[in-house]
Design a protein around this motif. Structure first.
Motif, PDB file in Angstrom:
ATOM      1  N   ILE A   1      33.325  41.496  40.099  1.00  0.00           N
ATOM      2  CA  ILE A   1      32.468  41.744  41.260  1.00  0.00           C
ATOM      3  C   ILE A   1      33.123  41.210  42.531  1.00  0.00           C
ATOM      4  O   ILE A   1      32.555  41.331  43.616  1.00  0.00           O
ATOM      5  CB  ILE A   1      31.065  41.142  41.086  1.00  0.00           C
ATOM      6  N   ASP A   2      34.310  40.623  42.377  1.00  0.00           N
ATOM      7  CA  ASP A   2      35.074  40.154  43.535  1.00  0.00           C
ATOM      8  C   ASP A   2      36.027  41.257  43.961  1.00  0.00           C
ATOM      9  O   ASP A   2      37.057  41.487  43.323  1.00  0.00           O
ATOM     10  CB  ASP A   2      35.848  38.885  43.173  1.00  0.00           C
ATOM     11  N   ASP A   3      35.678  41.971  45.026  1.00  0.00           N
ATOM     12  CA  ASP A   3      36.497  43.089  45.487  1.00  0.00           C
ATOM     13  C   ASP A   3      37.624  42.658  46.420  1.00  0.00           C
ATOM     14  O   ASP A   3      38.408  43.496  46.871  1.00  0.00           O
ATOM     15  CB  ASP A   3      35.612  44.111  46.215  1.00  0.00           C
ATOM     16  N   MET A   4      37.696  41.357  46.730  1.00  0.00           N
ATOM     17  CA  MET A   4      38.704  40.866  47.670  1.00  0.00           C
ATOM     18  C   MET A   4      39.960  40.382  46.956  1.00  0.00           C
ATOM     19  O   MET A   4      41.070  40.562  47.447  1.00  0.00           O
ATOM     20  CB  MET A   4      38.122  39.744  48.530  1.00  0.00           C
ATOM     21  N   GLY A   5      39.797  39.739  45.802  1.00  0.00           N
ATOM     22  CA  GLY A   5      40.942  39.295  45.023  1.00  0.00           C
ATOM     23  C   GLY A   5      41.747  38.192  45.663  1.00  0.00           C
ATOM     24  O   GLY A   5      42.929  38.030  45.364  1.00  0.00           O
ATOM     25  N   ARG A   6      41.107  37.403  46.510  1.00  0.00           N
ATOM     26  CA  ARG A   6      41.853  36.354  47.220  1.00  0.00           C
ATOM     27  C   ARG A   6      41.635  34.973  46.617  1.00  0.00           C
ATOM     28  O   ARG A   6      42.221  34.010  47.075  1.00  0.00           O
ATOM     29  CB  ARG A   6      41.432  36.315  48.693  1.00  0.00           C
TER      30      ARG A   6
END
Length: 299
Positions: free
Chosen positions: A124-129
């Motif tokens: 659910i983390d679309d940023m991947g940072r």
């Protein structure tokens, strides 16, 4: 021409009874009862405080500003309900569950946009940072029966303490959100990031109220869940990060000991590889235990 007698003048001792009596012809008995109780208690509070006209005007202005702060992604009235403890009280009254059922807690003001449907195991983390975290769990009935095909709605803040709707120019819609369906054994799993503690929005009237009362605006780190299954009462709940600040002073009175979870490091290369994670990795687990629906809920 026939005249009619004027009613007796109302004063601070008689206006309450008159206001309550004005609802006596309300067709819906529940509405009639709720309005009568509300008026009685509001009048009692005003009478006890001896509210001044200036204070009444300030209260009206505050409520007006609260409504004006609401929009499609911001619910200032829910936030007001939260910081007054009303949301927590309503949840507790309406979820007096059987022993073993997952305790409910507040919805919060950020469930204002739909979670995207995701497959089991998706992130659910679309940023991947940020460092990924595995969340696993089951949806089961109070007798331990797995609930296949149950819906698990998830939403959370990121490690900087923001929900997607708070920074639409920085993160895509749906970041930190997911709608999952349990497998045949009632299981669900997804990857995410460990959320941060964060302040509730303070740029509106509710923030002004907290400042005026010397209260902090912080919530401990948590992940929201709504679990729904056929024939069972849905539950709205959180899991709280065990070592988060503010567990003992949540601004919205939502922390319950049964919902605190370790987000611990696990050195398990096989599990890490199965979920596409580095190892060691962070892991949290929760069973969402639902109570069979009452007869009136099934009607």
């Amino acid at each position: 021409m026939t005249g009619s007698a004027l009613p007796a003048d109302l004063d601070d001792t008689t206006v309450t009874d008159a206001a309550v009596a004005s609802f006596q012809d309300t067709p819906d008995p529940r509405l009639r009862a709720c309005l009568s109780i509300l008026v009685e208690h509001l009048h009692a509070a005003v009478r006890e405080m001896e509210l001044t006209l200036t204070e009444w005007e300030e209260a009206v202005d505050f409520l007006t500003a609260t409504g004006q702060k609401c929009d499609d992604t911001r619910q200032e009235f829910v936030l007001l309900s939260d910081v007054l403890g009303i949301s927590s009280l309503v949840e507790n009254i309406n979820h007096r569950m059987s022993p073993g059922a997952t305790e409910a807690t507040v919805l919060g003001p950020f469930h204002m946009t739909g979670s995207p449907h995701r497959e089991l195991g998706d992130s659910i983390d679309d940023m991947g940072r940020y460092e990924p975290c595995l969340v696993t769990g089951r949806v089961v009935s109070v007798d331990g029966t797995p609930l296949a095909g149950a819906s698990v709605d998830v939403w959370q803040a990121d490690p900087d303490g923001y929900y997607d709707v708070q920074r639409p120019d920085v993160v895509p819609p749906g970041n930190g959100r997911g709608l999952f369906t349990t497998d045949d054994e009632g299981r669900f799993w997804f990857t995410t990031v460990v959320p941060s503690h964060y302040p509730i929005p303070t740029d509106g009237p509710v923030g002004g109220l907290l400042t005026a009362t010397a209260r902090h605006p912080y919530r401990p780190a948590h992940i929201h869940f709504i679990a729904t299954a056929n024939g069972h009462t849905p539950v709205t709940t959180h899991i709280f990060v065990a070592d988060s600040p503010y567990l003992d002073s949540d601004a919205v009175f939502a922390v319950k000991r049964s919902l605190v979870r370790d987000f611990g490091r696990v050195d398990d290369p096989d599990t890490a590889a199965r979920h596409g994670l580095p190892h060691p990795f962070v892991h949290a687990d929760i069973d969402l235990v639902l109570e069979p629906a009452r007869r009136e809920e099934l009607a």
